[in-house]
Design a protein around this motif. Structure first.
Motif, short mmCIF file in Angstrom:
data_model
loop_
_atom_site.label_atom_id
_atom_site.label_comp_id
_atom_site.label_asym_id
_atom_site.label_seq_id
_atom_site.Cartn_x
_atom_site.Cartn_y
_atom_site.Cartn_z
N ILE A 1 -9.41 70.68 -6.79
CA ILE A 1 -9.42 71.14 -8.29
C ILE A 1 -8.31 72.04 -7.92
O ILE A 1 -7.92 72.68 -9.53
CB ILE A 1 -11.16 71.59 -8.61
CG1 ILE A 1 -11.71 70.05 -8.34
CG2 ILE A 1 -10.88 71.65 -9.60
CD1 ILE A 1 -13.23 70.58 -8.12
N MET A 2 -8.71 73.74 -7.26
CA MET A 2 -8.37 74.69 -7.79
C MET A 2 -6.39 74.13 -8.34
O MET A 2 -5.74 74.84 -8.73
CB MET A 2 -8.35 75.53 -7.20
CG MET A 2 -9.16 76.26 -7.47
SD MET A 2 -10.13 77.49 -6.36
CE MET A 2 -11.65 78.10 -7.38
N ARG A 3 -6.31 73.54 -6.90
CA ARG A 3 -4.33 73.65 -7.03
C ARG A 3 -4.44 72.52 -8.14
O ARG A 3 -2.80 72.57 -8.46
CB ARG A 3 -4.24 72.91 -5.43
CG ARG A 3 -2.79 72.17 -5.40
CD ARG A 3 -2.82 71.27 -3.93
NE ARG A 3 -3.46 70.24 -3.91
CZ ARG A 3 -3.56 69.14 -3.59
NH1 ARG A 3 -3.79 69.56 -2.75
NH2 ARG A 3 -4.50 67.93 -4.17
N ASP A 4 -4.83 71.40 -8.22
CA ASP A 4 -4.24 70.44 -8.95
C ASP A 4 -4.35 70.58 -10.57
O ASP A 4 -3.52 70.36 -11.15
CB ASP A 4 -5.65 68.84 -9.06
CG ASP A 4 -4.73 68.08 -7.90
OD1 ASP A 4 -4.12 69.14 -7.28
OD2 ASP A 4 -5.53 67.15 -7.69
N GLU A 5 -5.69 71.96 -11.09
CA GLU A 5 -5.09 72.45 -12.37
C GLU A 5 -5.10 73.83 -12.12
O GLU A 5 -5.01 74.30 -13.80
CB GLU A 5 -7.26 72.01 -12.25
CG GLU A 5 -7.53 70.75 -12.22
CD GLU A 5 -9.16 70.61 -13.34
OE1 GLU A 5 -9.42 71.55 -14.10
OE2 GLU A 5 -9.89 70.32 -13.12
N ASP A 6 -4.18 74.02 -11.43
CA ASP A 6 -3.17 75.96 -11.68
C ASP A 6 -4.79 76.38 -11.68
O ASP A 6 -4.85 77.39 -13.01
CB ASP A 6 -2.73 75.89 -12.40
CG ASP A 6 -1.90 77.12 -12.32
OD1 ASP A 6 -1.63 77.55 -11.40
OD2 ASP A 6 -0.79 77.30 -13.20
#
Length: 139
Positions: free
Chosen positions: A28-33
């Protein structure tokens, strides 16, 4: 110049339930920056987890990120602030508790996050932190 937390906070924060895997939170952190995700139990705020928390409290311990839940990696001794609070109070809380991000809570429910970067962009956009906070992420 903004005077209240609601004026500069990031609204509609990403949330996960405590049983969510560390790996899923990292995705989630990666995909949503994002560098932070709120941990909620239903509509109630239970904790906050940062990318650093995932590394320090999970990965560095050798735990399987697919089987480890975020409940063990999140900070649950939270400092919160209301959306109508003055920005000066938010700065005071950040200093007093040595935190970079504070969940914004309205009637017990998370509605946003205010960060040190938000403050820098609002108060001193020409500063190095203001520039960095406003820049597109390195991907």
């Amino acid at each position: 110049m903004a005077q209240h937390v609601r004026d500069i906070m990031t609204g509609d924060p990403a949330t996960v339930e405590p049983q969510t895997s560390v790996a899923q939170v990292a995705r989630i952190m990666r995909d949503e920056d994002l560098g932070v995700v709120l941990v909620t139990d239903g509509d109630d705020l239970r904790g906050l987890v940062t990318d650093r928390d995932l590394v320090i409290r999970s990965v560095s311990e050798g735990r399987d990120p697919e089987r480890t839940t975020v409940a063990g990696a999140c900070s649950d001794d939270l400092v919160t602030i209301g959306p109508d609070e003055d920005l000066v109070h938010a700065v005071e809380l950040m200093r007093e508790h040595s935190v970079r991000r504070i969940p914004v809570v309205d009637r017990g429910h998370p509605v946003g996050i205010v960060s040190l970067g938000d403050m820098a962009m609002e108060r001193d956009p020409e500063s190095a932190l203001g520039d960095i906070s406003a820049a597109r992420p390195n991907t």
